[in-house]
Design a protein around this motif. Structure first.
Motif, short mmCIF file in Angstrom:
data_model
loop_
_atom_site.label_atom_id
_atom_site.label_comp_id
_atom_site.label_asym_id
_atom_site.label_seq_id
_atom_site.Cartn_x
_atom_site.Cartn_y
_atom_site.Cartn_z
N ALA A 1 0.86 -1.07 -0.07
CA ALA A 1 0.14 -0.04 -0.08
C ALA A 1 0.83 1.23 -0.21
N HIS A 2 1.90 1.24 0.77
CA HIS A 2 2.88 2.27 0.87
C HIS A 2 3.65 2.36 -0.69
N GLU A 3 4.12 1.49 -1.06
CA GLU A 3 4.64 1.44 -2.51
C GLU A 3 3.73 2.16 -3.54
N MET A 4 2.19 1.56 -3.41
CA MET A 4 1.36 2.20 -4.57
C MET A 4 0.82 3.57 -4.03
N GLY A 5 1.00 3.84 -2.98
CA GLY A 5 0.70 5.50 -2.57
C GLY A 5 1.92 6.43 -3.14
N LEU A 6 2.99 5.83 -3.38
CA LEU A 6 3.94 6.84 -3.90
C LEU A 6 3.61 6.75 -5.37
N VAL A 7 3.51 5.53 -6.08
CA VAL A 7 3.10 5.56 -7.47
C VAL A 7 1.96 6.70 -7.71
N GLU A 8 0.88 6.53 -7.03
CA GLU A 8 -0.36 7.59 -7.11
C GLU A 8 0.22 9.04 -7.28
N MET B 1 2.38 9.66 -10.22
CA MET B 1 1.42 9.88 -11.32
C MET B 1 0.71 11.20 -11.52
N ASP B 2 0.31 11.36 -10.02
CA ASP B 2 -0.31 12.78 -9.84
C ASP B 2 0.43 13.91 -10.28
N GLY B 3 1.78 13.81 -9.72
CA GLY B 3 2.73 14.80 -10.25
C GLY B 3 2.96 15.11 -11.44
N LEU B 4 3.08 13.56 -12.36
CA LEU B 4 3.57 13.88 -13.66
C LEU B 4 2.51 14.63 -14.53
N GLN B 5 1.39 14.17 -13.97
CA GLN B 5 0.27 14.78 -14.83
C GLN B 5 0.19 16.11 -14.86
N LYS B 6 0.54 16.51 -13.76
CA LYS B 6 0.78 18.14 -13.84
C LYS B 6 1.74 19.05 -14.42
N ILE B 7 2.63 18.16 -15.05
CA ILE B 7 3.95 18.78 -15.88
C ILE B 7 3.43 18.46 -17.20
N ASP B 8 3.61 20.00 -17.91
CA ASP B 8 3.33 19.86 -19.46
C ASP B 8 4.26 19.10 -19.99
N THR C 1 4.08 12.26 -20.25
CA THR C 1 2.86 11.42 -20.20
C THR C 1 3.41 9.87 -19.80
N LEU C 2 2.41 9.32 -19.20
CA LEU C 2 2.90 8.00 -18.62
C LEU C 2 2.78 6.96 -19.68
N PHE C 3 3.77 6.09 -19.85
CA PHE C 3 3.73 5.07 -20.70
C PHE C 3 3.29 3.75 -19.93
N GLY C 4 2.15 3.27 -20.02
CA GLY C 4 1.60 2.15 -19.49
C GLY C 4 0.30 2.54 -18.79
N PRO C 5 -0.30 1.74 -17.95
CA PRO C 5 -1.74 2.19 -17.27
C PRO C 5 -1.43 3.16 -16.33
N ALA C 6 -2.68 4.04 -16.36
CA ALA C 6 -2.72 5.25 -15.38
C ALA C 6 -3.21 4.81 -14.21
N SER C 7 -3.73 3.60 -13.99
CA SER C 7 -4.20 3.00 -12.70
C SER C 7 -3.31 2.13 -11.96
N THR C 8 -3.53 2.12 -10.62
CA THR C 8 -2.61 1.55 -9.62
C THR C 8 -3.07 -0.12 -9.56
N GLN C 9 -4.28 -0.44 -10.38
CA GLN C 9 -4.64 -1.86 -10.15
C GLN C 9 -4.02 -2.88 -11.08
N ASN C 10 -3.59 -3.80 -10.17
CA ASN C 10 -2.87 -4.86 -11.12
C ASN C 10 -1.66 -4.64 -11.60
N ASP D 1 11.62 11.28 -2.10
CA ASP D 1 12.16 10.66 -3.23
C ASP D 1 11.30 11.12 -4.41
N ILE D 2 9.98 10.98 -4.26
CA ILE D 2 9.10 11.51 -5.28
C ILE D 2 9.12 12.66 -5.65
N ASP D 3 8.98 13.54 -4.45
CA ASP D 3 9.08 14.85 -5.03
C ASP D 3 10.23 15.49 -5.56
#
Lengths: 135, 406
Positions: B301-308, B311-318, B321-330, B390-392
């Motif tokens: 849950a901690h790891e996937m929280g960092l993924v979220e 992904m949230d941060g990257l989506q705010k950068i002009d 774009t993500l390569f792969g699913p934008a979801s944390t599922q599976n 690390d993510i920031d």
């Protein structure tokens, strides 16, 4: 931040895109890939009767350093033969610390790459492609 | 559920160092993870109190070494919920896949078929191509979806009575996508094919129950799972190992050697020719034991929280774009992204100047890059010891690259 590599001169060389694009009817062409990072350079040249480059075009799918190097190379390649290009390469190798001595223009711009050995091949890949095209 | 990331970080000495005035933001775990004190201590204990060769010596140091080596096999087996005698120590994950390609592959006949996917690491492509050259087997390729998942809808039409093996990544090293193992095993059974999983990116994220998964072969690397370099694991069902001929010949793997004829040792020794990587195996055993001390529900849950957060941060950068699913599922915590107008290597180099370590390029997945006409991606791969800082730091570096390099 410790940003020493992407200085203005390198970024400007890359953005200048000197010689970017393919030639309509090149005398010779060559492609080089760097299997480690996936960078790819295609160089087209037109040669005069004396074997000197009269026109050069490059297509780079690679990083900013590779693009800057191809651009710098294209800016000095016209009028040179294979031996002349080797002298230019020496400049590039001096800039990144592989050869002793001071690098001439425009390759002195690549001096910040000296400290990043993993990126040396990015600078030299266009030279490898041009060498193949001239051989 | 809370996860004490600070307590985990304290166990990894490398994370507390300062390089050129900057902390280490290590987000290249998919290439090599870092190593906790428990592993370093185990290797040091072997090297300083029990260093000797295994199996043959009668002196006390040899007995200590042999005991520690075989205990490591038990630790790995417990981590995978299988029998210790089904664990073969190899030089790495690549070596484990090559072992299967050579040894199990030698049991196949010309015209038999093996299925891999378009997102495989080169280590799960090239060994089968070498087998194809040697023995005339055929290779089939399952495509990937636009989201970077193996397209299991396309798998049934590739299955034939000649399909002998399906070898797929358990988790993609580029997109982090998790394979639907149950679906693959169910389909494989319809034609009697074996299933092998490349677990290099899954094993570092908690214990597995391979027996319950219904698969036949599993491979993973020690250095990606908090262990030392130079060690990997092949697990295979015992009846398969029994049927397989040796890969490498030499000491330890024999029953009796004469010039006329040589017989083989039973598995797993049959596949561990020569002196094995003893210290690394002991370190990997300690790594598996260490992984079992974590509460993986909260760690994941901690790891996937960092993924979220990423992904949230990257989506705010002009231009990002993500390569792969934008979801944390599976999925597991491996995220690839692109920054429009900036080559991935330049993104990674810029991130290094912020003290952030990531991987950029084709990730040894050139066919996948070709499929999407990409030069490469920038890849962030997360371990339980990573935190918000690390993510920031990464997001700050990506913003800087977007501002200055295009």
């Amino acid at each position: 931040m410790n940003d020493q590599l992407y200085q203005d001169r390198i970024v400007s060389l890359a953005k200048a895109k000197t010689g970017a694009g393919k030639l309509a009817s090149p005398t010779k062409s060559a492609r080089r890939d760097n299997p480690l990072c996936g960078d790819r350079v295609i160089i087209d040249v037109k040669l005069d009767d004396g074997g000197k480059i009269s026109e050069i075009g490059h297509q780079v799918r690679g990083c900013l350093l590779c693009q800057a190097s191809a651009s710098a190379l294209a800016s000095v390649a016209v009028g040179r033969n294979a031996a002349g290009i080797e002298k230019v390469r020496l400049d590039a190798e001096r800039a990144i610390g592989r050869e002793e001595g001071e690098a001439g223009e425009p390759f002195s711009a690549f001096a910040p790459v000296k400290a990043h050995k993993s990126r040396h091949e990015c600078v030299l890949l266009p030279f490898e492609a041009l060498k193949d095209a001239l051989s | 559920m809370s996860f004490d990331v600070a307590a985990v970080r304290r166990q990894f000495p490398i994370l507390s160092q300062i390089i050129d005035g900057q902390p280490v933001h290590y987000l290249d775990n998919g290439a090599s993870a870092q190593t906790p004190d428990a592993v370093l201590d185990a290797v040091r204990t072997y090297e300083t109190t029990g260093r000797a060769n295994v199996l043959r010596g009668v002196h006390r140091l040899a007995e200590r070494a042999t005991e520690a080596y075989e205990n490591a096999r038990i630790e790995v087996a417990d981590f995978l919920s299988v029998a210790p005698m089904e664990i073969v120590f190899t030089g790495g994950c690549t070596a484990a896949i090559n072992l299967v390609a050579y040894s199990y592959g030698s049991l196949l006949k010309p015209g038999d078929r093996i299925i891999v996917s378009e997102l495989e690491h080169h280590s799960n492509i090239v060994p089968w191509q070498l087998l194809r050259q040697r023995s005339g087997i055929e290779l089939d390729v399952v495509p990937v979806t636009v989201n970077g998942r193996i397209d299991l809808n396309a798998l049934p039409r590739l299955l034939t009575p000649r399909t002998k093996l399906i070898s797929l990544a358990h988790v993609s090293n580029v997109t982090g996508t998790l394979l639907d193992v149950h679906a693959v095993v169910t389909l494989a059974k319809t034609v009697g094919a074996k299933v092998m999983l490349d677990g290099a990116q899954r094993a570092p994220h908690g214990p597995l129950d391979l027996a319950a998964m219904g698969i036949d072969f599993y491979a993973f690397a020690g250095h990606k799972a908090y262990g030392p370099n130079g060690i990997g694991v092949l697990w295979a069902k015992s009846e398969l190992l029994e049927a397989m001929p040796p890969f490498l010949g030499g000491g330890s793997m024999i029953g009796r050697v004469t010039f006329a004829e040589t017989t083989w040792a039973p598995p797993p020794r049959r596949f561990e020719a020569g002196t094995p990587p003893i210290g690394p195996a002991i370190g990997l055993g300690a790594a598996c034991k260490w992984m079992r001390t974590l509460d993986w529900n909260s760690a994941h849950a901690h790891e996937m929280g960092l993924v979220e957060r990423l992904m949230d941060g990257l989506q705010k950068i002009d231009g990002a774009t993500l390569f792969g699913p934008a979801s944390t599922q599976n999925r597991y915590p491996v995220v690839s992204f692109l920054l429009d107008g900036v080559h991935p290597h330049d993104v990674a180099q810029t991130l290094d100047s912020f003290g952030v370590a990531v991987r950029a390029g084709h990730h040894c997945c050139q066919p996948l890059m070709d499929r999407f006409d990409l030069d490469g991606t920038t890849r962030v791969s997360i371990a339980p010891y990573n935190d918000n800082t690390d993510i920031d730091a990464l997001l700050t570096g990506v913003q800087h690259a977007a501002r200055t390099l295009r």
